[in-house]
Design a protein around this motif. Sequence first.
Motif, mmCIF file in Angstrom:
data_model
loop_
_atom_site.group_PDB
_atom_site.id
_atom_site.type_symbol
_atom_site.label_atom_id
_atom_site.label_comp_id
_atom_site.label_asym_id
_atom_site.label_seq_id
_atom_site.Cartn_x
_atom_site.Cartn_y
_atom_site.Cartn_z
ATOM 1 N N ARG A 30 34.010 0.294 -58.023
ATOM 2 C CA ARG A 30 34.683 -0.324 -56.378
ATOM 3 C C ARG A 30 34.943 -1.928 -56.740
ATOM 4 O O ARG A 30 34.334 -2.238 -56.840
ATOM 5 N N TYR A 31 35.298 -2.158 -55.700
ATOM 6 C CA TYR A 31 36.109 -3.417 -55.421
ATOM 7 C C TYR A 31 35.844 -3.681 -53.769
ATOM 8 O O TYR A 31 35.687 -3.493 -53.216
ATOM 9 N N ASN A 32 34.944 -5.351 -53.926
ATOM 10 C CA ASN A 32 34.644 -5.775 -52.141
ATOM 11 C C ASN A 32 36.165 -7.143 -52.467
ATOM 12 O O ASN A 32 37.456 -6.788 -52.337
ATOM 13 N N GLY A 128 30.531 7.995 -47.479
ATOM 14 C CA GLY A 128 30.475 6.449 -47.586
ATOM 15 C C GLY A 128 30.169 6.411 -48.752
ATOM 16 O O GLY A 128 29.629 7.895 -49.722
ATOM 17 N N ALA A 129 30.645 5.131 -49.587
ATOM 18 C CA ALA A 129 30.015 4.706 -50.638
ATOM 19 C C ALA A 129 28.359 4.308 -51.030
ATOM 20 O O ALA A 129 27.685 4.460 -51.844
ATOM 21 N N CYS A 130 28.463 3.185 -50.290
ATOM 22 C CA CYS A 130 26.707 3.039 -50.046
ATOM 23 C C CYS A 130 25.980 2.555 -48.265
ATOM 24 O O CYS A 130 25.132 3.406 -48.066
ATOM 25 N N TYR A 131 26.656 2.187 -47.635
ATOM 26 C CA TYR A 131 25.653 1.748 -46.249
ATOM 27 C C TYR A 131 26.041 2.715 -45.813
ATOM 28 O O TYR A 131 25.443 3.338 -45.195
ATOM 29 N N LEU A 132 27.388 3.857 -45.721
ATOM 30 C CA LEU A 132 27.864 4.881 -44.912
ATOM 31 C C LEU A 132 27.420 6.085 -45.795
ATOM 32 O O LEU A 132 27.887 6.951 -45.451
ATOM 33 N N SER A 133 26.630 6.031 -47.109
ATOM 34 C CA SER A 133 26.209 7.207 -47.975
ATOM 35 C C SER A 133 26.509 8.224 -47.177
ATOM 36 O O SER A 133 26.607 9.838 -47.281
ATOM 37 N N CYS A 159 46.027 -4.940 -57.308
ATOM 38 C CA CYS A 159 45.697 -4.499 -56.601
ATOM 39 C C CYS A 159 44.199 -5.150 -55.555
ATOM 40 O O CYS A 159 43.779 -5.662 -56.486
ATOM 41 N N ILE A 160 44.523 -5.883 -54.736
ATOM 42 C CA ILE A 160 43.251 -6.851 -54.380
ATOM 43 C C ILE A 160 42.677 -6.599 -53.168
ATOM 44 O O ILE A 160 43.632 -6.673 -52.263
ATOM 45 N N GLY A 161 41.969 -6.752 -52.837
ATOM 46 C CA GLY A 161 41.155 -7.357 -51.533
ATOM 47 C C GLY A 161 41.176 -8.541 -51.371
ATOM 48 O O GLY A 161 40.233 -9.270 -51.662
ATOM 49 N N ASP A 162 40.320 -8.484 -50.025
ATOM 50 C CA ASP A 162 39.788 -10.088 -49.451
ATOM 51 C C ASP A 162 39.287 -9.518 -47.903
ATOM 52 O O ASP A 162 40.126 -9.105 -46.199
ATOM 53 N N LEU A 163 37.995 -9.012 -48.047
ATOM 54 C CA LEU A 163 37.262 -8.822 -47.192
ATOM 55 C C LEU A 163 35.961 -9.846 -46.651
ATOM 56 O O LEU A 163 35.737 -10.169 -47.209
ATOM 57 N N VAL A 164 36.018 -9.701 -45.056
ATOM 58 C CA VAL A 164 34.868 -10.794 -44.948
ATOM 59 C C VAL A 164 33.854 -10.118 -44.011
ATOM 60 O O VAL A 164 34.107 -9.101 -43.448
ATOM 61 N N SER A 169 23.998 -8.857 -46.859
ATOM 62 C CA SER A 169 23.371 -9.407 -47.584
ATOM 63 C C SER A 169 23.625 -8.742 -49.162
ATOM 64 O O SER A 169 23.744 -9.578 -49.763
ATOM 65 N N ASP A 170 24.198 -7.635 -48.671
ATOM 66 C CA ASP A 170 25.322 -7.246 -49.788
ATOM 67 C C ASP A 170 26.389 -7.083 -49.189
ATOM 68 O O ASP A 170 26.784 -5.459 -49.008
ATOM 69 N N PRO A 171 27.809 -7.556 -49.458
ATOM 70 C CA PRO A 171 28.763 -6.754 -48.969
ATOM 71 C C PRO A 171 29.547 -6.353 -49.429
ATOM 72 O O PRO A 171 30.380 -5.469 -49.300
ATOM 73 N N LEU A 172 29.784 -5.971 -51.307
ATOM 74 C CA LEU A 172 29.668 -4.192 -52.479
ATOM 75 C C LEU A 172 29.883 -3.296 -51.496
ATOM 76 O O LEU A 172 30.246 -1.973 -50.452
#
Length: 189
Positions: A30-32, A128-133, A159-164, A169-172
């Motif tokens: 996974r990427y952020n 979800g993969a983490c926060y909404l698992s 392929c590039i993400g630009d997430l804000v 504390s854990d963006p990923l």
Amino acid sequence: MYSNDFESGNLAGITSGTIALFNGTHVLGRYNSGGFNLTVPNLPKHDLVEITFDLYIHDTWDGNNLDSGYSGPDLWSMLVDGNSYIHTSFSNSDCGVGVFCPPQSYPDNYLNSNHNPKAGAFRTDLPGACYLSGSPNGTTEYKISKTISHSSATLLLQCIGDLVQKNVSDPLCDESWSVDNINIKAITL
């Protein structure tokens, strides 16, 4: 000319590649913010390439959200040989009646459109993969397919993400993306 479902862990030709387990299968990511480059050399003589893959949008993407300054816009791009073919936003919100949810640009490019969250999705019922698992609607799957004019012997897919998300504390864990089942075909007219 190229096919990879990442089940064998093959990262040949991929820079910044990482394999993760998601929903019982291996995916690239996974990427952020940031992403990967895939170089495919030694293509035969051709006029077009067809690029297809599954794009997974995990957890709390905020789409075109411009108001808060701390959670969006959440953008994703696909480039081939340095040229942009997709530059868009995704919103992974579940919206009930009377609830505002930030719109997304996909299936159009950012900031040209305001579509409902998850517009153009193939599946919206993945965990979800983490926060909404714990959520059965925490990941949205999109089927990406682009046919483009191309004749070079080498292809560079980026392929590039630009997430804000400045308020976590854990963006990923808060929001991420991954891909699976990349296929690249060279086509002669």
